[in-house]
Scaffold this motif. Structure first.
Motif, PDB file in Angstrom:
ATOM      1  N   SER A  81       0.810  -1.216   0.000  1.00  0.00           N
ATOM      2  CA  SER A  81       0.000   0.000   0.000  1.00  0.00           C
ATOM      3  C   SER A  81       0.841   1.261   0.000  1.00  0.00           C
ATOM      4  N   ALA A  82       2.124   1.147   0.343  1.00  0.00           N
ATOM      5  CA  ALA A  82       2.992   2.318   0.296  1.00  0.00           C
ATOM      6  C   ALA A  82       3.209   2.800  -1.128  1.00  0.00           C
TER       7      ALA A  82
ATOM      8  N   THR B 124       0.401   5.913   4.132  1.00  0.00           N
ATOM      9  CA  THR B 124       1.031   7.127   4.668  1.00  0.00           C
ATOM     10  C   THR B 124       2.544   7.130   4.494  1.00  0.00           C
ATOM     11  N   CYS B 125       3.095   6.131   3.822  1.00  0.00           N
ATOM     12  CA  CYS B 125       4.550   5.986   3.761  1.00  0.00           C
ATOM     13  C   CYS B 125       5.181   6.583   2.508  1.00  0.00           C
ATOM     14  N   SER B 126       4.384   7.026   1.549  1.00  0.00           N
ATOM     15  CA  SER B 126       4.945   7.670   0.362  1.00  0.00           C
ATOM     16  C   SER B 126       3.908   8.600  -0.230  1.00  0.00           C
TER      17      SER B 126
ATOM     18  N   ASP C 294       8.389  24.382  -0.570  1.00  0.00           N
ATOM     19  CA  ASP C 294       8.735  23.634  -1.782  1.00  0.00           C
ATOM     20  C   ASP C 294       7.692  22.551  -2.037  1.00  0.00           C
ATOM     21  N   PRO C 295       7.586  22.083  -3.294  1.00  0.00           N
ATOM     22  CA  PRO C 295       6.679  20.950  -3.569  1.00  0.00           C
ATOM     23  C   PRO C 295       7.041  19.743  -2.706  1.00  0.00           C
ATOM     24  N   ILE C 296       6.034  18.952  -2.381  1.00  0.00           N
ATOM     25  CA  ILE C 296       6.229  17.782  -1.507  1.00  0.00           C
ATOM     26  C   ILE C 296       6.949  16.681  -2.280  1.00  0.00           C
ATOM     27  N   GLY C 297       8.013  16.136  -1.675  1.00  0.00           N
ATOM     28  CA  GLY C 297       8.772  15.069  -2.313  1.00  0.00           C
ATOM     29  C   GLY C 297       8.139  13.704  -2.089  1.00  0.00           C
ATOM     30  N   MET C 298       8.620  12.726  -2.858  1.00  0.00           N
ATOM     31  CA  MET C 298       8.061  11.383  -2.809  1.00  0.00           C
ATOM     32  C   MET C 298       8.095  10.792  -1.394  1.00  0.00           C
ATOM     33  N   PHE C 299       9.191  11.023  -0.665  1.00  0.00           N
ATOM     34  CA  PHE C 299       9.337  10.360   0.636  1.00  0.00           C
ATOM     35  C   PHE C 299       9.407  11.336   1.806  1.00  0.00           C
ATOM     36  N   ASP C 300       8.936  12.569   1.606  1.00  0.00           N
ATOM     37  CA  ASP C 300       8.895  13.512   2.727  1.00  0.00           C
ATOM     38  C   ASP C 300       8.001  12.991   3.851  1.00  0.00           C
ATOM     39  N   ILE C 301       6.859  12.454   3.478  1.00  0.00           N
ATOM     40  CA  ILE C 301       5.911  11.970   4.496  1.00  0.00           C
ATOM     41  C   ILE C 301       6.404  10.705   5.188  1.00  0.00           C
TER      42      ILE C 301
END
Length: 602
Positions: free
Chosen positions: A115-116, A158-160, A184-191
């Motif tokens: 699900s990530a 919630t992991c990516s 800045d725009p949200i990155g793939m792995f910020d979250i």
């Protein structure tokens, strides 16, 4: 809040109470609420109007791509099931755990991992039938696993950035509504820095307290308490995947409702079958068990019916079904062996197994002499019941649900279509609905499943609940009820960043529980931007909190699609979600609110 908002909140409260305290079907409750939103009188400055929503708004949820995607995924999953793909997933991924907690680990970890990177709706749609079959084989209760299945998928999302559409919606609003100099725009792995600890905490809670908090609605094995015990012969054909495996490794030991009686090999009979006995090609296996267990054996990859008569019927095997028929006193078959009575030629059906008053029948199936009152398990074309329902040869004829022989030869095709669907959606070549439509169409065209099976696979009650829930969420939005609640909560916490962050998370989480997750984040995001600007702090902690709060919907079945999908298969009641989901909401909320400012300082 205006009168419309009060009316909507009253209807939402009535829905929640009905779900909690009555046994009325969820789809009936939701449609009743939607009807009320269309016809309830609403006082206005110019008089009285009928309905909070107009018809287009009320049924708009039934036109959503999310609902259509769920409907199409039912067909994709059917193709996997009919080719034995679900059985493979159940056996390989889930295995045969020694305890409930071990089983939960084997289920939740791969689900959260998938699900990530995948939309969690198809992950849950794929796993529901696999978990159901797995619970049937292991004797565990589905109610102990279906809710953790949904929760693990939600947590994994919630992991990516691409784990759930909610994250993408928030990331899109950051680009559209926030000055690039501010964020800045949200990155793939910020979250991931906050999402992964939430997964660890959430799964730990499920493993430690889930078995105690989750309801026990009974084991599927309990439905197998059937006094009729069939005797069935199966053979290990040349090239079988079971050849060379032990009885235990092949999954033929401790079968629920069924057990391996003996093995005939090279003219000899091995009656004492230990778990480490190695199977060989050509072995004839004799099983004794109830009809549900026998039906499952028929679907097992690597075994075929010992009688070659099944390959002599006129209809293609994938179109056939299993039937139970009781031999009458006037039947020509009574008093003759199955072979001598030329059963296949007479009835265009093949006897797969025989049950006789709990007696274990010995000898080859074709040599069994039938008696009045014997119950036969037959393989025949779907019209068999209609042709013989009123026949004097049988006292009773009934079809078994979901009894079509598995099309194992097409399993690789089904797996390719599933992988292609996932790849096309994950890489952004097609959206999820288009990818699912392509996969479903290929499943039907290549006969992984028939059109009839595809139609029957769609669970309309699930779709009705989802569509009506979307309409209810729209009513909360357009009436101002959701915004009014948000204003009240924010007005009580002052200007402290941590407290405002907590309030933003709570608002998002509460809104997600009663309206859709995407609608909730759209509603709360501008409030968060305004609050961060007034306090002159970084918006990033608020963005992360909104992403996780918009996904972490555990306390009601309404807030997240996957909760609705497991509601029926798990046999749940509304109170079950409250008992497990409220503590989950609290611990995930605490984790997210503490970590977000530590990882991304104010």
């Amino acid at each position: 809040m205006g009168i419309e908002a009060v009316i909507v909140l009253g209807i939402v409260a009535a829905v929640l109470l009905a779900l909690m305290f009555t046994r009325i079907a969820a789809d009936a409750i939701m449609v009743s609420a939607l009807t009320a939103l269309l016809v309830v009188p609403v006082p206005t400055d110019t008089g009285i109007k009928l309905g909070v929503l107009d018809p287009g708004q009320a049924i708009g949820g039934f036109a959503s791509t999310g609902l259509a995607t769920v409907a199409v995924l039912f067909v994709v999953v059917t193709g996997l099931r009919e080719t034995g793909g679900i059985d493979w997933i159940s056996a390989r991924v889930l295995g045969r755990p020694q305890s409930m907690r071990t089983g939960m680990v084997r289920m939740t970890l791969p689900v959260a991992g998938m699900s990530a990177f995948l939309n969690n709706t198809p992950v849950v749609a794929l796993m529901i039938p696999a978990v159901s079959d797995w619970c049937k084989r292991t004797g565990l209760s589905p109610s102990k696993f279906m809710l953790p299945l949904s929760y693990a998928a939600i947590l994994g999302g919630t992991c990516s950035l691409i784990g759930t559409s909610t994250n993408l919606v928030v990331a899109g609003m950051v680009i559209d509504q926030v000055d690039p100099d501010q964020l800045d725009p949200i990155g793939m792995f910020d979250i991931t820095w906050v999402g992964l600890p939430c997964v660890v905490v959430g799964l730990a809670f499920l493993l430690l307290l889930g078995p105690r908090l989750l309801p026990n609605r009974g084991s599927p094995a309990s439905v197998m308490a059937d006094p009729r015990e069939y005797t069935l012969e199966m053979i290990v054909p040349e090239g079988s995947t079971l050849a060379g495996k032990t009885v235990e490794a092949a999954g033929l030991r401790n079968l629920p409702g069924c057990f391996l009686v003996e093995v005939e090999r090279e003219g000899g009979v091995m009656a004492a079958m230990g778990p480490h006995t190695v199977l060989r090609a050509g072995d004839r296996l004799v099983f004794a068990g109830v009809v549900e267990a026998i039906k499952d054996l028929q679907a097992l990859r690597g075994l075929t019916p010992a009688t070659d008569q099944v390959f002599k019927l006129d209809s293609p095997r994938f179109r056939r079904r299993l039937f139970e028929a009781v031999v009458s006193r006037t039947s020509p078959a009574a008093g003759q062996t199955i072979r001598a009575g030329r059963f296949r030629n007479t009835y265009d059906a093949v006897v797969i197994a025989v049950a006789r008053e709990g007696e274990r029948l010995k000898g080859k199936l074709g040599d069994i002499e039938l008696k009045p009152g014997d119950t036969l398990l037959l393989e025949a074309d779907p019209g068999f019941a209609d042709r013989h329902r009123n026949s004097r040869d049988f006292l009773l004829v009934s079809a078994l649900e979901d009894s079509a022989p598995r099309r194992h030869a097409r399993a690789p095709l089904a797996a390719v279509f599933l992988a292609g669907m996932v790849a096309l959606a994950a890489l952004g070549v097609l959206d999820m609905l288009a990818a699912a439509l392509v996969a479903a169409g290929l499943m039907v065209v290549t006969r992984c499943c028939t059109i009839t099976e595809a139609r029957r696979s769609i669970d309309w009650s699930v779709l009705i609940v989802i569509g009506a829930a979307l309409g209810l969420g729209e009513a909360l939005r357009v009436s101002g009820a959701a915004a009014g609640i948000a204003d009240v909560i924010l007005g009580t916490v002052g200007q402290h960043p941590w407290m405002v962050l907590l309030a933003i998370y709570v608002i998002t989480s509460l809104a997600t529980e009663v309206i859709t997750n995407n609608a909730a984040v759209v509603l709360v995001f501008p409030i968060a931007v305004d609050a961060a600007t007034r306090m002159d702090v970084s918006l990033m902690p608020f963005v992360i909190a909104i992403m996780i709060g918009g996904s972490a919907s555990f306390a009601t079945p309404l807030g997240y699609q996957t909760n609705l999908m497991v509601y029926g298969p798990g046999g749940y009641r509304f109170a079950d979600f409250l008992r497990v989901g409220i503590p989950m909401n609290v611990i995930i909320g605490i984790t997210a609110v503490i970590l977000a400012p530590l990882v991304f300082p104010f």
